[in-house]
Design a protein around this motif. Structure first.
Motif, PDB file in Angstrom:
ATOM      1  N   GLY A  89       3.943   8.905  -6.498  1.00  0.00           N
ATOM      2  CA  GLY A  89       4.215   7.470  -6.390  1.00  0.00           C
ATOM      3  C   GLY A  89       4.465   6.962  -4.996  1.00  0.00           C
ATOM      4  N   GLY A  90       4.519   7.860  -4.002  1.00  0.00           N
ATOM      5  CA  GLY A  90       4.670   7.438  -2.619  1.00  0.00           C
ATOM      6  C   GLY A  90       6.040   6.868  -2.298  1.00  0.00           C
ATOM      7  N   ALA A  91       6.109   6.172  -1.169  1.00  0.00           N
ATOM      8  CA  ALA A  91       7.386   5.680  -0.642  1.00  0.00           C
ATOM      9  C   ALA A  91       8.046   4.667  -1.569  1.00  0.00           C
ATOM     10  CB  ALA A  91       7.172   5.071   0.744  1.00  0.00           C
ATOM     11  N   ARG A  92       7.258   3.834  -2.212  1.00  0.00           N
ATOM     12  CA  ARG A  92       7.858   2.791  -3.048  1.00  0.00           C
ATOM     13  C   ARG A  92       8.518   3.374  -4.291  1.00  0.00           C
ATOM     14  NH1 ARG A  92       7.390  -1.854  -1.114  1.00  0.00           N
ATOM     15  NH2 ARG A  92       5.847  -2.293   0.513  1.00  0.00           N
ATOM     16  N   LYS A  93       7.929   4.418  -4.853  1.00  0.00           N
ATOM     17  CA  LYS A  93       8.541   5.055  -6.018  1.00  0.00           C
ATOM     18  C   LYS A  93       9.850   5.730  -5.614  1.00  0.00           C
ATOM     19  CE  LYS A  93       8.662   6.596 -10.282  1.00  0.00           C
ATOM     20  NZ  LYS A  93       7.663   7.585 -10.751  1.00  0.00           N
ATOM     21  N   VAL A  94       9.876   6.348  -4.426  1.00  0.00           N
ATOM     22  CA  VAL A  94      11.101   6.982  -3.936  1.00  0.00           C
ATOM     23  C   VAL A  94      12.185   5.934  -3.715  1.00  0.00           C
ATOM     24  CG1 VAL A  94      12.133   8.192  -1.976  1.00  0.00           C
ATOM     25  CG2 VAL A  94       9.954   8.967  -2.918  1.00  0.00           C
ATOM     26  N   LEU A  95      11.814   4.819  -3.074  1.00  0.00           N
ATOM     27  CA  LEU A  95      12.791   3.744  -2.833  1.00  0.00           C
ATOM     28  C   LEU A  95      13.326   3.193  -4.146  1.00  0.00           C
ATOM     29  CD1 LEU A  95      14.232   1.847  -0.828  1.00  0.00           C
ATOM     30  CD2 LEU A  95      12.244   0.326  -0.997  1.00  0.00           C
ATOM     31  N   GLU A  96      12.457   2.989  -5.111  1.00  0.00           N
ATOM     32  CA  GLU A  96      12.872   2.473  -6.416  1.00  0.00           C
ATOM     33  C   GLU A  96      13.866   3.420  -7.083  1.00  0.00           C
ATOM     34  OE1 GLU A  96      10.894   1.418 -10.804  1.00  0.00           O
ATOM     35  OE2 GLU A  96       9.624   2.003  -9.118  1.00  0.00           O
ATOM     36  N   PHE A  97      13.572   4.721  -7.044  1.00  0.00           N
ATOM     37  CA  PHE A  97      14.470   5.709  -7.650  1.00  0.00           C
ATOM     38  C   PHE A  97      15.837   5.688  -6.969  1.00  0.00           C
ATOM     39  CE2 PHE A  97      16.424   9.905  -7.715  1.00  0.00           C
ATOM     40  CZ  PHE A  97      16.388  10.232  -9.063  1.00  0.00           C
ATOM     41  N   ILE A  98      15.849   5.690  -5.641  1.00  0.00           N
ATOM     42  CA  ILE A  98      17.110   5.726  -4.899  1.00  0.00           C
ATOM     43  C   ILE A  98      17.937   4.481  -5.167  1.00  0.00           C
ATOM     44  CG2 ILE A  98      18.120   5.661  -2.592  1.00  0.00           C
ATOM     45  CD1 ILE A  98      15.830   7.452  -1.666  1.00  0.00           C
ATOM     46  N   ARG A 144       0.835  -1.195   0.000  1.00  0.00           N
ATOM     47  CA  ARG A 144       0.000   0.000   0.000  1.00  0.00           C
ATOM     48  C   ARG A 144       0.876   1.254   0.000  1.00  0.00           C
ATOM     49  NH1 ARG A 144      -2.395   1.610   5.895  1.00  0.00           N
ATOM     50  NH2 ARG A 144      -0.439   1.600   7.058  1.00  0.00           N
ATOM     51  N   ASP A 145       0.260   2.352  -0.368  1.00  0.00           N
ATOM     52  CA  ASP A 145       0.979   3.614  -0.429  1.00  0.00           C
ATOM     53  C   ASP A 145       1.293   4.117   0.976  1.00  0.00           C
ATOM     54  OD1 ASP A 145       2.031   6.006  -1.576  1.00  0.00           O
ATOM     55  OD2 ASP A 145       0.164   7.014  -1.036  1.00  0.00           O
TER      56      ASP A 145
END
Length: 323
Positions: free
Chosen positions: A299-308, A34-35
């Motif tokens: 995109g929330g936390a998961r999009k940030v984690l994916e980018f990093i 979930r977001d």
């Protein structure tokens, strides 16, 4: 079309579980992805993976106790839940949950922050729940139980040096970098600024301030303003304010300019996040924890984690540490 409220959604899920349309395990696999609007992560690995805790299914039917639940397996990752009973008033409790994602080369904690009208031990109204007091204990548990060897990256250098040098160059036509917020302290002077596309400093933006300072420097040297040199000076001044002013947290957004696009609305949104560097001079408060605030519309936390993680991985897919 009206979206169902929380109570209606819970009743709908219960009916579908009871009818066999979905399984309890399917519900949890959706829940763990979930977001979330907050995230903290460390890189590294662990030696032990066969950990069994309380069955999370019980949380679908009752409030549950403070404690650990899981694991829930999805793809090549293992997920745990850490739940807390937070007392707001004598008759009102919140169940706050932290999703723990354990991958082969990192561990990430994701959660939703919340504001209540008054915790049992707080007199303030609209008080932000102090999640930063709980996250270190979660990491400590995971380190011991999983024999983990996880470490923080230097988030400050990663954002203000690595990403800045790669994506935030004067006259770069491929990417658009926007300063969204900064909190910094140096030499007894505190900078706390926010806005949409430029930072407000008593009614002025950081971008506007940097521009004004650059113009002053150029005019002092040469009355004929050098328009080609000005962007470089603006960038240098902004870097000084951001990097050498004891920055505690910084928010930016980054967009990739699409070919033939004349509108920012058509650019590709890569990341927007507020990075708390965990480099405050005190050992208490939000600045004591290295973590990131994320936005659902980006995109929330998961999009940030994916980018990093994509930025940290080398050509062979191995995560590189940032010191």
């Amino acid at each position: 079309m009206r979206l169902p409220c929380k109570e209606e959604l819970v009743n709908l899920v219960h009916r579908k579980i009871k009818s066999g349309e979905i399984s309890e395990n399917e519900v949890w696999k959706e829940y763990i992805t979930r977001d979330c609007n907050w995230i903290s992560f460390k890189i590294g690995s662990c030696q032990k993976l066969d950990i069994n805790l309380q069955d999370p299914k019980i949380l679908l039917y009752e409030f549950g106790q403070d404690g650990w639940y899981g694991p829930i397996i999805k793809d090549d990752k293992k997920y745990l839940l850490r739940t807390y009973r937070i007392s707001a008033t004598e008759n009102v409790n919140y169940r706050w949950s932290v999703i723990c994602e354990i991958a082969p080369d990192y561990v990430a904690l994701m959660w939703r922050g919340f504001t209540v009208q008054g915790l049992a031990d707080q007199k303030q109204r609209g008080y932000q729940f102090e999640f930063w007091d709980y996250i270190p204990d979660i990491y400590e548990f995971l380190q011991k139980k999983f024999m983990g060897n996880w470490q923080d990256i230097n988030l400050y250098n990663f954002v203000l040096k690595n990403l800045w040098s790669k994506y935030n160059q004067p006259n770069d036509s491929k990417y658009k970098w926007f300063h969204e917020g900064v909190r910094a302290t140096s030499s007894g002077v505190t900078l706390n600024a926010r806005t949409g596309k430029a930072l407000d400093i008593e009614g002025k933006g950081l971008t506007a301030l940097s521009k004004a300072l650059a113009e002053s420097c150029l005019l002092a040297q040469n009355p004929q303003l050098d328009l080609l040199l000005q962007p470089k000076i603006e960038d240098a001044i902004t870097k000084t304010l951001m990097r050498e002013w004891g920055t505690r947290s910084y928010e930016f957004s980054l967009e990739k300019v699409m070919a033939n696009s004349q509108s920012l609305d058509k650019n590709q949104k890569l990341i927007r996040a507020h990075f708390y560097f965990g480099n405050g001079n005190t050992t208490q408060g939000q600045d004591s924890l290295q973590h990131i605030k994320c936005y659902a519309e980006w995109g929330g936390a998961r999009k940030v984690l994916e980018f990093i993680l994509n930025e940290l991985r080398d050509n062979n897919g191995k995560i590189q540490s940032i010191s």
